[in-house]
Each structure stands twice: as C-alpha cells, then as structure tokens.
Design a protein around this motif. Structure first.
Motif, short mmCIF file in Angstrom:
data_model
loop_
_atom_site.label_atom_id
_atom_site.label_comp_id
_atom_site.label_asym_id
_atom_site.label_seq_id
_atom_site.Cartn_x
_atom_site.Cartn_y
_atom_site.Cartn_z
N THR A 67 38.39 6.70 39.33
CA THR A 67 37.74 6.36 40.59
C THR A 67 38.68 6.56 41.78
OG1 THR A 67 38.43 4.03 40.64
CG2 THR A 67 36.48 4.58 39.33
N MET A 68 38.11 6.46 42.97
CA MET A 68 38.90 6.59 44.20
C MET A 68 39.87 5.42 44.36
SD MET A 68 37.98 9.43 45.52
CE MET A 68 36.60 10.60 45.70
N GLU A 69 39.58 4.29 43.69
CA GLU A 69 40.43 3.11 43.80
C GLU A 69 41.62 3.14 42.83
OE1 GLU A 69 36.98 2.86 43.61
OE2 GLU A 69 36.98 2.73 45.81
N ASP A 70 41.58 4.01 41.84
CA ASP A 70 42.66 4.08 40.87
C ASP A 70 43.94 4.62 41.49
OD1 ASP A 70 41.42 3.11 38.50
OD2 ASP A 70 40.34 5.00 38.30
N GLU A 71 45.08 4.14 40.97
CA GLU A 71 46.36 4.68 41.40
C GLU A 71 46.47 6.15 40.99
OE1 GLU A 71 48.95 3.40 43.14
OE2 GLU A 71 47.68 1.66 43.56
N PRO A 72 47.10 6.98 41.81
CA PRO A 72 47.21 8.40 41.48
C PRO A 72 47.80 8.67 40.10
CG PRO A 72 47.80 8.06 43.76
CD PRO A 72 47.61 6.70 43.17
N THR A 73 48.79 7.85 39.70
CA THR A 73 49.45 8.09 38.41
C THR A 73 48.58 7.72 37.22
OG1 THR A 73 50.49 5.90 38.62
CG2 THR A 73 51.78 7.81 39.33
N ALA A 74 47.43 7.08 37.47
CA ALA A 74 46.54 6.70 36.38
C ALA A 74 46.03 7.92 35.62
CB ALA A 74 45.35 5.89 36.92
N LEU A 108 44.69 14.00 41.77
CA LEU A 108 44.61 15.44 41.54
C LEU A 108 45.95 16.10 41.83
CD1 LEU A 108 42.67 17.69 40.70
CD2 LEU A 108 42.15 18.04 43.12
N VAL A 109 46.63 15.64 42.86
CA VAL A 109 47.96 16.17 43.18
C VAL A 109 48.96 15.83 42.07
CG1 VAL A 109 49.94 15.91 44.75
CG2 VAL A 109 47.63 16.19 45.68
N VAL A 110 48.92 14.57 41.60
CA VAL A 110 49.81 14.16 40.50
C VAL A 110 49.51 14.99 39.25
CG1 VAL A 110 50.40 12.29 38.91
CG2 VAL A 110 50.20 11.82 41.36
N GLY A 111 48.23 15.14 38.94
CA GLY A 111 47.85 15.90 37.76
C GLY A 111 48.23 17.37 37.87
N ALA A 112 48.03 17.95 39.04
CA ALA A 112 48.40 19.35 39.23
C ALA A 112 49.90 19.54 39.06
CB ALA A 112 47.97 19.81 40.63
#
Length: 338
Positions: A67-74, A108-112
């Motif tokens: 979700t939009m509320e999740d931390e990026p590193t999730a 998405l940035v973290v995942g990329a």
C-alpha cells in the motif's frame, strides 16, 4: 515485447489497471503479464466485461498488496509477497522486458535499486517525470528518488535525462539546465557549485547553465536537473498550480450566463488547454538508472493514463536505453561515440 504490470498498484487498482491493460494490448501490440491475486483479477474482469481480454494475459499469482502507507523497504521483506515485489523479481529473472507499477513510489525506487539493481556505474536511480511547458514538455530529473545527492549524482541525472529525451522522446540535442536560485554561475549552495562545474566540463552534453524554476515552464530547458528533495517539491507544486489554474478557469466561466455562453464558444480551446497542462498525458515516468526498464505509472491513473504509460514503457524498452545510459555515464575518455 512483454511488459509486466503490477495489477494492484495505485489508487484505482485493479479495475482501471485492467481497463488500461486491455486497451494497451489491443492498440500497442504488447504482451502483458499481470501480477496479483488471480481470483480477485478474474472477479474484477468479470464485473468489467474483460474476461476475454484477461484470458490473453499471463497472471503471476500472489496474495499480497503493497500500500501507499507501507514503508519503502517493505518491498524487500514484509511485503515480499506483494504484486509489486513479485513483478520486480520477475523482471530481474528475465520473465519480461519491462515492469510498470502505479504503486508506492518509494518502494518502487527501493525495489528497482535492490531487486532489479542499478546499471554499472550509476550512483543513484532517478525518478524522471515529463511535465508540460510552453513548447512541448521537459523532464525533471530527479523528481524524488534521491533526496540527498552528491555533485556527481546530479551530473548523472543530466546525462541520463539527456539520453532519454534524445533517444526515447525524439528531442534533438536536448538542453540541460541546473535548477538554481539564479542564472549566474556563482549562485546557489556548494552542491550546485560543484554540480555546475561537472556539467560544464562534459562536452558531450548540451549544458546551458543554471535555470530558475520560473523560467522552466517557458521553455527554459529540456532537462531540469536537481536533487530529489527539490525536484519532488517542484513536481508537487507544478501539479497543484496546474489543477488550481483549471479550477479558476472553471469558476470564471460558470459565474454567469454570459460567461457560460463564452465558455461554450471556446470549449474546444479550453479542452486543448486542459490537456496541455495535464501531467497525466504522459502516463508516468521511468526510474532511470535501473538495470532493466522500470516505469512508474501515476498513482491516480485511470485507464487512458495506464495505456499512455504502457506506451512509454514499450518505447523505453525498445529503445535500448539501458545500454545507452551505461555508455552515457562513463567518463568521457571511456565513451565509445558513434
């Protein structure tokens, strides 16, 4: 061309994502792979009358949603079973040519960066949206991926942005400007001073110097280079001003019968103006610097915006842009021009 799409990313998922994918499959000649809960996708497709369209798309089944509320590193651990995480892994494993998501931008940035990885030599990835200006459009690089930057990162944002505008968007010899508080070379902080010198020294870059934010909408440059913090503030302000301006127009033309008649007379022109100011026309933005094409669709995207984003994703992947970035970020003495 096979594009992996996060079917559960964004404010209007999965319905608008499915509708946009159906349009893209028919009009763009792309094969689509959807990531997300298979049963929910089948149910949604049935409600929308898209069973036949969905049957022509591959589904990578997974239960989770980031979700939009999740931390990026999730995206790396807690939500590793999400549609976004699965899509990024599938891209990294070669199950598609590109990945697109309207989901959590930070994730998405973290995942990329961590799953797909960066191109060799790239210091940081950049979120690079296209925005309207008086003459066409410009790229903002970085629009929010890298908040704390070093001078060499801003140099790479300029190199990657220029390559994208030239090779994907067809802008001949794109003008690169460094966003600053004045046009003089001595203006700004130490980051801007050092970045200015690095950009100036690149003879393979059409660097036009510092540009002020107020000049960018008036065709001040084709690539506006800045750190992610400044860029994200610019992006959100730009979007807000455009929406507020259109609301003002709407208010003026609805004030009286005379104004309503005037609005009817110029309705076509107003519609064109609204379209020219709408950042959704470009669908989203690439995560430049990732080792494989990753594209961020606008979070509030409706079907037409999803289709536009997938068109740009297709063009991005077909351009061989990843290899061109790898070449562009090399020191000048190591580049193979021609």
């Amino acid at each position: 061309m096979k594009i992996i799409v996060d079917a559960f990313g964004g404010d209007n998922a999965p319905g608008e994502i499915l509708l946009g994918c159906a349009q893209a499959r028919k009009e763009l000649g792309v094969d689509l792979v959807l990531t997300g809960d298979r049963e929910k996708l089948l149910g949604c497709a049935k409600e929308l009358g898209l069973e036949t369209d969905l049957a022509g798309m591959e589904i990578l089944d997974c239960p989770g949603v980031l979700t939009m509320e999740d931390e990026p590193t999730a995206v790396l651990k807690e939500k590793a079973d999400s549609s976004m995480a699965l899509g990024l892994r599938a891209l990294a494993e070669g199950k598609g040519d590109a990945f697109a998501s309207a989901g959590n931008s930070g994730a998405l940035v973290v995942g990329a960066t961590m799953i797909v990885k960066r191109i060799k030599g790239v210091k940081r990835v950049a979120f690079a949206p296209l925005l309207p200006k008086s003459q066409g459009f410009f790229m903002l690089s970085d629009g929010g991926a890298s908040v704390d930057c070093r001078p060499e990162m801003l140099l790479q944002f300029g190199l990657m942005g220029a390559a994208y505008m030239r090779d994907v968007m067809g802008v001949e010899n794109p003008r690169v400007g460094l966003v600053n508080v004045g046009t003089e070379s001595h203006k700004g902080d130490e980051l801007r001073h050092q970045a200015y010198e690095l950009l100036r020294q690149r003879k393979d870059l059409n660097f036009i110097g510092n540009v002020e934010a107020r000049d960018i909408p008036y065709d001040g440059c084709d690539v506006a280079v800045t750190d992610g913090f400044t860029g994200n503030v610019m992006l959100k302000l730009f979007e807000g001003v455009a929406m507020a301006l259109m609301d003002k127009f709407k208010g003026v033309f609805s004030q009286s019968l005379k104004n309503k008649l005037a609005a009817a007379a110029v309705y076509g022109d107003l519609k064109k103006l609204k379209k020219s100011l709408d950042y959704n026309e470009y669908g989203g933005a690439p995560i430049m610097g990732a080792a494989k094409p990753v594209f961020k669709i606008h979070g509030s995207a409706k079907a037409s915006t999803v289709k536009s984003a997938l068109r740009l994703t297709r063009d991005y992947a077909q351009s061989g842009f990843v290899d061109k970035i790898a070449q562009a970020v090399k020191p000048q003495g190591e580049r193979q021009d021609g």
